[in-house]
Design an enzyme around this catalytic site. Structure first.
Site: not given
Length: 257
Positions: A7, A34, A105, A146, A148, A246-247
């Site tokens: 991501n 993303e 995602y 990702d 989540n 941030d990943h």
């Protein structure tokens, strides 16, 4: 075959970091999430120069996924089946070198309760239905990206801090387990039993230097792909670089058939 998922949290904002990493690691297939740009605005030439074929589904400012491959990709689909009115760019799937591979995602789902959480759960039901169809074909496939989803308490720095988050809810975890119960293998956990193995660290509150992370980026493998599982590692290096996502990437390795 080496497959990476990442991501990137805006492909344009981090293009130099991404291409440097690809030159260093040279995966055969790369799954991005993303990308945060429309399909036509994706910087495909930068990746084609590195030897990749590019398949993308994007949307303005949000979401967006891509599948890059050194071998040509065929039979590309750009939506997860099951909800024709869903126009969010969250799924792309293609066949590369005999393996069906998806970059996904999965919706975040916050805040809860609410429509975003309901959408997340519906999306997970659709993913399970699609995985069931793929399993019926008895082919090697990889669902990477990702998710989540924090599968277990050991996959988060503080279960108490995340107890009210959509990523840890019992319904979320149950639907993730339902995917596994189809007969899929979660590649990282099949090879590693360590705690504090994270793939995401928030930008706020010093999460990265304090190692306050989450493991939410996963590879799920069909039995035919799991039979070829040779490795799965988290590369923490990019998260510590300048202008980092941030990943951080996760890298899967499959033996030759």
């Amino acid at each position: 075959m080496k497959i990476a998922t990442w991501n990137v949290n805006s492909v344009k904002a981090r293009l130099p970091q991404i291409t440097d990493w690809l030159r260093l690691t040279s995966p055969d297939v790369v799954l991005f999430q993303e990308i945060k740009c429309e399909t036509a605005a994706f910087p495909g030439p930068a990746f084609e120069e590195l030897g990749y074929h590019v398949a993308v589904v994007g949307q303005k400012s949000y979401n967006g996924v891509a599948l890059l491959s050194k071998a040509p990709a065929s039979d590309v689909i750009t939506r997860l089946p099951g909800e024709p009115e869903d126009e969010q760019a969250r799924y792309i799937e293609a066949t590369v070198a005999g393996v069906r591979i998806a970059s996904l995602y999965l919706p975040n789902g916050n805040p809860i309760p609410g429509e975003k959480f309901a959408y997340k759960l519906r999306w997970m039901d659709r993913l399970r239905a699609h995985a069931t169809d793929l399993l019926a074909r008895e082919i090697p496939f990889v669902l990477g990206g990702d998710y989540n989803v924090i599968p277990e308490d050991r996959d988060v720095y503080s279960p108490a801090d995340m107890a009210g988050d959509a990523l840890t809810q019992p319904e979320t975890r149950a639907k993730f387990r339902a995917l596994l119960h189809l007969g899929l293998t979660e590649a990282y956990r099949a090879l590693h039993d360590d705690d504090r193995a994270y793939t995401f660290w928030d930008y706020q509150a010093g999460c990265w230097p304090r190692d306050k992370g989450l493991r939410i980026d996963h590879f799920l493998l069909s039995p035919q792909a799991a039979d070829r599982l040779a490795g799965c590692v988290i590369d923490r290096g990019p998260r510590g670089g300048e202008k980092a996502s941030d990943h951080t990437p996760v890298i899967l390795e499959l033996r030759d058939a």
